[in-house]
Write a protein that holds these residues in place. Structure first.
Motif, short mmCIF file in Angstrom:
data_model
loop_
_atom_site.label_atom_id
_atom_site.label_comp_id
_atom_site.label_asym_id
_atom_site.label_seq_id
_atom_site.Cartn_x
_atom_site.Cartn_y
_atom_site.Cartn_z
N ILE A 1 8.81 14.04 -14.17
CA ILE A 1 9.28 15.22 -14.92
C ILE A 1 8.31 15.51 -16.08
N THR A 2 8.38 16.73 -16.56
CA THR A 2 7.49 17.19 -17.62
C THR A 2 7.49 16.28 -18.86
N PRO A 3 8.66 15.88 -19.40
CA PRO A 3 8.62 15.04 -20.61
C PRO A 3 7.86 13.74 -20.38
N ALA B 1 5.35 16.81 -12.05
CA ALA B 1 5.72 17.67 -13.18
C ALA B 1 4.97 18.99 -13.13
N ALA B 2 5.64 20.09 -13.54
CA ALA B 2 5.11 21.41 -13.21
C ALA B 2 5.22 22.45 -14.32
N THR B 3 5.37 22.02 -15.57
CA THR B 3 5.29 22.98 -16.68
C THR B 3 3.82 23.37 -16.86
N ASP C 1 17.30 23.67 -18.76
CA ASP C 1 16.83 23.97 -20.11
C ASP C 1 15.75 23.00 -20.60
N TYR C 2 14.57 23.09 -20.00
CA TYR C 2 13.40 22.36 -20.50
C TYR C 2 12.16 23.02 -19.91
N GLY C 3 10.98 22.47 -20.20
CA GLY C 3 9.71 23.09 -19.86
C GLY C 3 9.63 23.93 -18.59
N PRO D 1 15.40 21.35 -11.18
CA PRO D 1 14.41 20.41 -10.66
C PRO D 1 14.85 19.78 -9.34
N SER D 2 13.87 19.39 -8.57
CA SER D 2 14.10 18.69 -7.30
C SER D 2 15.21 17.66 -7.45
N GLY D 3 16.16 17.70 -6.54
CA GLY D 3 17.27 16.75 -6.60
C GLY D 3 18.58 17.40 -7.02
N GLY E 1 11.24 27.33 -4.82
CA GLY E 1 11.62 26.46 -3.71
C GLY E 1 12.22 25.12 -4.12
N ASP E 2 12.27 24.85 -5.40
CA ASP E 2 12.89 23.60 -5.87
C ASP E 2 14.37 23.55 -5.48
N VAL E 3 14.99 24.73 -5.38
CA VAL E 3 16.44 24.76 -5.11
C VAL E 3 16.75 24.51 -3.62
C1 PHB Z 1 9.26 18.99 -14.14
O1 PHB Z 1 8.16 19.42 -14.52
O2 PHB Z 1 9.95 18.29 -14.88
C2 PHB Z 1 9.75 19.34 -12.79
C3 PHB Z 1 9.37 20.55 -12.21
C4 PHB Z 1 9.85 20.90 -10.96
C5 PHB Z 1 10.70 20.05 -10.28
C6 PHB Z 1 11.07 18.83 -10.85
C7 PHB Z 1 10.59 18.47 -12.11
O3 PHB Z 1 11.19 20.38 -9.07
#
Ligand code: PHB
Length: 391
Positions: A103-105, A126-128, A170-172, A225-227, A252-254
């Motif tokens: 994840i981004t953090p 991570a994808a921000t 609610d994050y990056g 996010p994925s999951g 497509g994460d959903v």
């Molecule tokens: C992330 O950057 O935290 C992130 C982005 C996309 C995802 C999961 C995590 O599907």
């Protein structure tokens, strides 16, 4: 005399052993893969580790005369843990490359360690957008939310969607998705009725979906996010949103391939934009999916696996090119500008930004041979992260 000789021999053996070990150490190339293997993001860790191991099974573990060693650590998706584990991997294990980052953090927590120790950090999940700017040692093989969100905002107004509510974590990455989707959708003449944000930890989508029902947009645009996609889909169905005429669209994460097949008919017809589908019809992808499923008890690879697989390729190619000489700086230099045919399609690591340039596909969930898949029906080629163009 005899005793002395024996002692000398023992000392010589010990010395030999030590220098032998030293030699062995020099010939090992260590990749520290820090991933969420348990907790809320565990599917990401499972997918990426499996993909990294598949890459090694297919391509061997000796590169440029070095033995590649993968060290996997579970950060449970807590950034303090990611930082601690990355620090240990650099200081104690002396890893040549850090990788993973579910994840981004987590990625942002490790960025200063990569910079200080001059260790390449290959971000596979991570994808921000801003992550690659956090350290000159970061190279990304996943995607960015701006990169995939814009395509959805171009497609929807042309396909009967004039008003939307956005719902993002609610994050990056969620904030990136909200911004880049909304701005483009407005530009294209659409209306954003409301922007909703749900917390990353233990989200309850029910009250948000009720609000969406009351607002009655043409569509709900979602990033989670994925999951987390299956939970959104389930509650969307349970609240009869689809029957109330509200369409579900998103990145497509959903409709994550890791969960899609268990989502049921409510997912049918959902249109998303993304860089990878397990149904991508290229020979390279068919082989990737078949090999991955065979090695992992029929688990279908998702976009996280794709980021891990290509991340390993980028590391292997950089090691081949440098022969392991020149440390982290040489490795990052050899990662920049790599161009190759991935199972997802053509891929390029932009030398300026160290971010990935790739195709973005529009896809619709359909049943194929009794299974749910994201079936691609359009492509926008060679998309750069739009988050970088404003620099
Ligand atoms: C992330 O950057 O935290 C992130 C982005 C996309 C995802 C999961 C995590 O599907």
């Amino acid at each position: 005399m005899q005793k002395r000789t024996l002692l000398q021999a023992a000392a010589a053996v010990a010395l030999l052993g030590a220098s032998g070990l030293g030699l062995a150490q020099d010939n090992v190339f260590k990749i520290g893969l820090v991933l969420p293997m348990t907790g809320q993001q565990a599917t990401t860790g499972r997918q990426i580790e499996a993909a990294a191991r598949l890459w090694m099974a297919q391509n061997g573990d000796t590169v440029a005369g070095k033995k590649v060693q993968l060290i996997v650590k579970d950060d449970t998706s807590l950034p303090d843990q990611t930082r601690r584990l990355a620090q240990e991997l650099v200081v104690n294990e002396k890893v040549n490359v850090l990788a993973g980052m579910g994840i981004t953090p987590s990625a942002l927590a490790v960025a200063p360690i990569a910079t200080q120790s001059k260790t390449p950090l290959v971000v596979m999940a991570a994808a921000t957008s801003s992550i690659t700017e956090a350290s000159p040692y970061i190279v990304r093989t996943s995607f960015t939310l701006p990169q995939v969100s814009v395509a959805m905002a171009d497609w929807s107004p042309k396909n009967g969607i004039k008003s939307v509510v956005t719902l993002v974590t609610d994050y990056g990455p969620g904030l990136d998705a909200e911004k880049y989707f909304s701005e483009r959708f407005l530009f294209n003449g659409g209306k954003v009725l409301e922007k909703l944000r749900v917390p990353l930890r233990n989200p309850d989508f029910a009250p948000f979906l009720q609000k969406v029902r009351d607002l009655k947009p043409d569509a709900l645009f979602v990033f989670v996010p994925s999951g987390a996609g299956a939970a959104v889909m389930k509650q969307f169905g349970e609240r009869g949103m689809d029957k109330a005429g509200i369409r579900l669209i998103g990145t497509g994460d959903v409709t994550d391939d890791d969960q899609l097949n268990d989502m049921g008919d409510v997912a049918l017809g959902v249109v998303t934009s993304h860089h990878y589908s397990a149904f991508h019809p290229s020979p390279a992808n068919k082989k990737f999916v078949a090999d991955f499923m065979k090695a992992n008890k029929n688990l279908r690879p998702n976009f996280m696996a794709m980021g891990g697989y290509d991340g390993m390729r980028v590391i292997y190619e950089a090691l081949k090119k440098t022969g392991g000489k020149g440390g982290g700086d040489a490795l990052v230099a050899a990662m920049k500008g790599q161009i190759f045919e991935s199972p997802r399609g053509p891929v390029f690591i932009d030398a300026q930004t160290r971010d990935i340039v790739q195709n973005v596909y529009l896809r619709k969930v359909e049943k194929k041979d009794g299974q749910l898949y994201n079936v691609e029906f359009d492509v926008i080629k060679d998309v750069k992260d739009p988050g970088k163009s404003k620099q």
